[in-house]
Design an enzyme around this catalytic site. Structure first.
Site, PDB file in Angstrom:
ATOM      1  N   ASP A 144       0.425  -1.167  -0.092  1.00 21.69           N
ATOM      2  CA  ASP A 144      -0.412  -0.175   0.087  1.00 21.69           C
ATOM      3  C   ASP A 144       1.236   1.339  -0.450  1.00 21.69           C
ATOM      4  OD1 ASP A 144      -2.794   1.475   0.122  1.00 21.69           O
ATOM      5  OD2 ASP A 144      -2.301   1.940   1.927  1.00 21.69           O
ATOM      6  N   SER A 145       0.212   2.428  -0.175  1.00 16.69           N
ATOM      7  CA  SER A 145       1.237   3.684  -0.162  1.00 16.69           C
ATOM      8  C   SER A 145       1.650   3.857   1.170  1.00 16.69           C
ATOM      9  CB  SER A 145       0.089   4.293  -0.839  1.00 16.69           C
ATOM     10  OG  SER A 145      -0.840   4.644   0.318  1.00 16.69           O
TER      11      SER A 145
ATOM     12  N   CYS B  10      -4.393  -0.658  -2.115  1.00 18.31           N
ATOM     13  CA  CYS B  10      -4.587   0.087  -2.200  1.00 18.31           C
ATOM     14  C   CYS B  10      -5.298   0.400  -3.790  1.00 18.31           C
ATOM     15  CB  CYS B  10      -3.056   0.843  -2.009  1.00 18.31           C
ATOM     16  SG  CYS B  10      -2.789   2.478  -3.301  1.00 18.31           S
TER      17      CYS B  10
ATOM     18  N   GLU C  26      -5.007   9.481   9.513  1.00 19.07           N
ATOM     19  CA  GLU C  26      -3.451   9.341  10.157  1.00 19.07           C
ATOM     20  C   GLU C  26      -4.015  10.808  11.719  1.00 19.07           C
ATOM     21  OE1 GLU C  26      -1.250   9.566   7.004  1.00 19.07           O
ATOM     22  OE2 GLU C  26      -2.073   7.610   6.205  1.00 19.07           O
TER      23      GLU C  26
ATOM     24  N   CYS D 272     -11.692   3.583   0.071  1.00 16.97           N
ATOM     25  CA  CYS D 272     -10.122   3.537   0.279  1.00 16.97           C
ATOM     26  C   CYS D 272      -9.857   2.787   1.623  1.00 16.97           C
ATOM     27  CB  CYS D 272     -10.248   5.429   0.748  1.00 16.97           C
ATOM     28  SG  CYS D 272      -8.081   5.781   0.950  1.00 16.97           S
TER      29      CYS D 272
ATOM     30  N   HIS E  21      -8.085   3.456   4.224  1.00 22.90           N
ATOM     31  CA  HIS E  21      -8.034   4.376   5.058  1.00 22.90           C
ATOM     32  C   HIS E  21      -9.765   3.525   5.658  1.00 22.90           C
ATOM     33  CE1 HIS E  21      -4.576   5.669   4.772  1.00 22.90           C
ATOM     34  NE2 HIS E  21      -4.063   5.960   6.092  1.00 22.90           N
TER      35      HIS E  21
END
Lengths: 295, 295
Positions: free
Chosen positions: B11-12, B74, B153, B185, B187
């Site tokens: 993932d990023s 991702c 985050e 996404c 997240h």
């Protein structure tokens, strides 16, 4: 290299355009090469080693454009990389922190100064260190505001949500009774009115973009490097380079610069890693990938 | 390569940990090597060319760990790079989009499906394309939500500001009367309760992290690659690598994974650039960007 050589300005992305804008306003005779590292932004959450490595690659690129001075228009890169890059270069290099710290140290009345910025900038403690040089008595209170860059890039500049986020971030600093607040991230001048409203009229805002352009003008004069009136007018004045998404950069730039830019070139900045890449790059030529703004 | 070889997941940054978590839960016998590209995150705002180049470097790194399958955890990298990476590899490669699209296509009653994700994922149109494979009648409505990754985050998971931001983003989709919403996404599963509250109980949420772990289990069974009970238990089970800020990654991981990870190794992912980059790039007609740093 003559006095008509350009000034190199770099940032992790679009934020440094607030610095470029001040240079255009205050030093209208100067040429400029701007680089935004849009493939690897943001820098604010990354480690010192990584930010310094990225900055060195960019400096190598700017040197191929024969710049006469370099402005690190990114608070995180200034905090982590200014001293090292200064040592490695023979041309003048300035960052966005020192000039702002000097002004903040001079204007504070109660000696209580707040700094808002990215996590990297705040954790580096560089504003505090710089402020102490100019005002030994100053108390410096930092507050990392990781969401603000995204809010600016989303375009929510005058927005209730942004105001609430700024309020929450400034709450800690309010308790410290600061009377001066440094906008320690190049995106934040675009939220100046929100900061001003939330912080109240008793708090003086310091904009590093404005201050570094002032300092650059003084430095160029002192070194005999200032461009005389009309010297550069025949040459291409401003050039913009990015590592990704040139069109998006172009759109953002045109929303904040005093005039529309026509062209942004995309380059592979990672290619500037090794010592020998410089000559490789020169051999490869500067074709770049040109993205013209459609009109 | 045996059936006890690890699964490669990338993932990023930290978002893909929601996928890693599902794999740990659903396939507890499997070993895993996770890579988070924390030096260059986020991917969601970057161009296809750049995301594909980054993904290829990561795949090269994962191959040095002898992985038996790769999960692109991702959405942006799946949207831009899955097909190309699949073509270039002999081991199974799956992304987070297809399984979620299949489920969404099956559960929607009125055929109106919303997708939220990064700008890159939404602009790629990949969810729409995938959904149409499984449900020709489906109407798909995408909405880019660039702020949500930063909010996650920042740790503002159950927060009024986050709820307001989600409300604003979902406003457009509400008007479309969607009955199914893909959290496109990695997240966003961490904001599941907020999405559920804002979207209301009539909207079914689809979590690609859960679906891709299901699909991975089926795929490994089909290919005879599933790890038998106890096969891997003697070996180091999970390994984590990042390109920057290992400690920060570790803290975030420990806040969402079912157990604490002990060690995260930092590597220089740019060193995994293809040897043949130069010729590839020149052939692609992008001279000037084509300087490979290792020969």
């Amino acid at each position: 290299m003559g006095i008509d050589a350009p000034i190199g300005v770099f940032d992790s992305g679009v934020g440094g355009l607030t610095v470029a804008r001040e240079i255009m306003r205050q030093l209208p005779e100067e040429r400029m090469v701007y680089f935004g590292d849009t493939a690897r932004l943001p820098y604010g959450t990354k480690s010192k080693d990584t930010v310094v490595r990225f900055s060195r690659q960019i400096v190598r690129f700017l040197k191929t454009k024969d710049v006469k001075a370099i402005v690190i228009a990114c608070n995180t890169a200034t905090a982590y990389g200014l001293e090292e890059i200064k040592r490695e270069l023979e041309i003048p290099v300035i960052g966005v922190i020192d000039a702002a710290a000097r002004v903040a140290g001079a204007v504070t009345r109660n000696g209580r100064v707040g700094v808002v910025g990215t996590t990297g900038t705040i954790e580096s403690g560089m504003y505090e260190k710089a402020l102490k040089k100019y005002n030994k008595e100053a108390q410096v209170y930092g507050k990392a505001c990781p969401l603000l860059v995204s809010l600016v890039e989303e375009g929510w500049l005058h927005d209730m949500i942004t105001e609430e986020v700024v309020s929450r971030y400034l709450k800690d600093l309010e308790y410290k009774s600061i009377d001066t607040l440094i906008l320690g991230c190049t995106h934040y001048p675009l939220l100046r009115s929100t900061f001003s409203k939330v912080a109240g009229e008793d708090v003086t805002l310091v904009n590093p973009a404005y201050e570094v352009a002032m300092e650059l003008g003084e430095l160029l004069d002192k070194k005999g490097l200032s461009c005389g009136k009309g010297v550069a007018k025949e040459k291409k004045k401003y050039e913009f380079f990015v590592s990704d998404a040139a069109e998006k950069f172009c759109n953002f730039a045109n929303s904040i610069l005093p005039y529309d830019i026509e062209r942004v070139k995309q380059i592979n900045i990672e290619a500037f890693e090794a010592e020998e890449t410089e000559s490789l790059f020169v051999t490869a030529g500067m074709a770049g990938q040109a993205v013209s703004k459609r009109r």
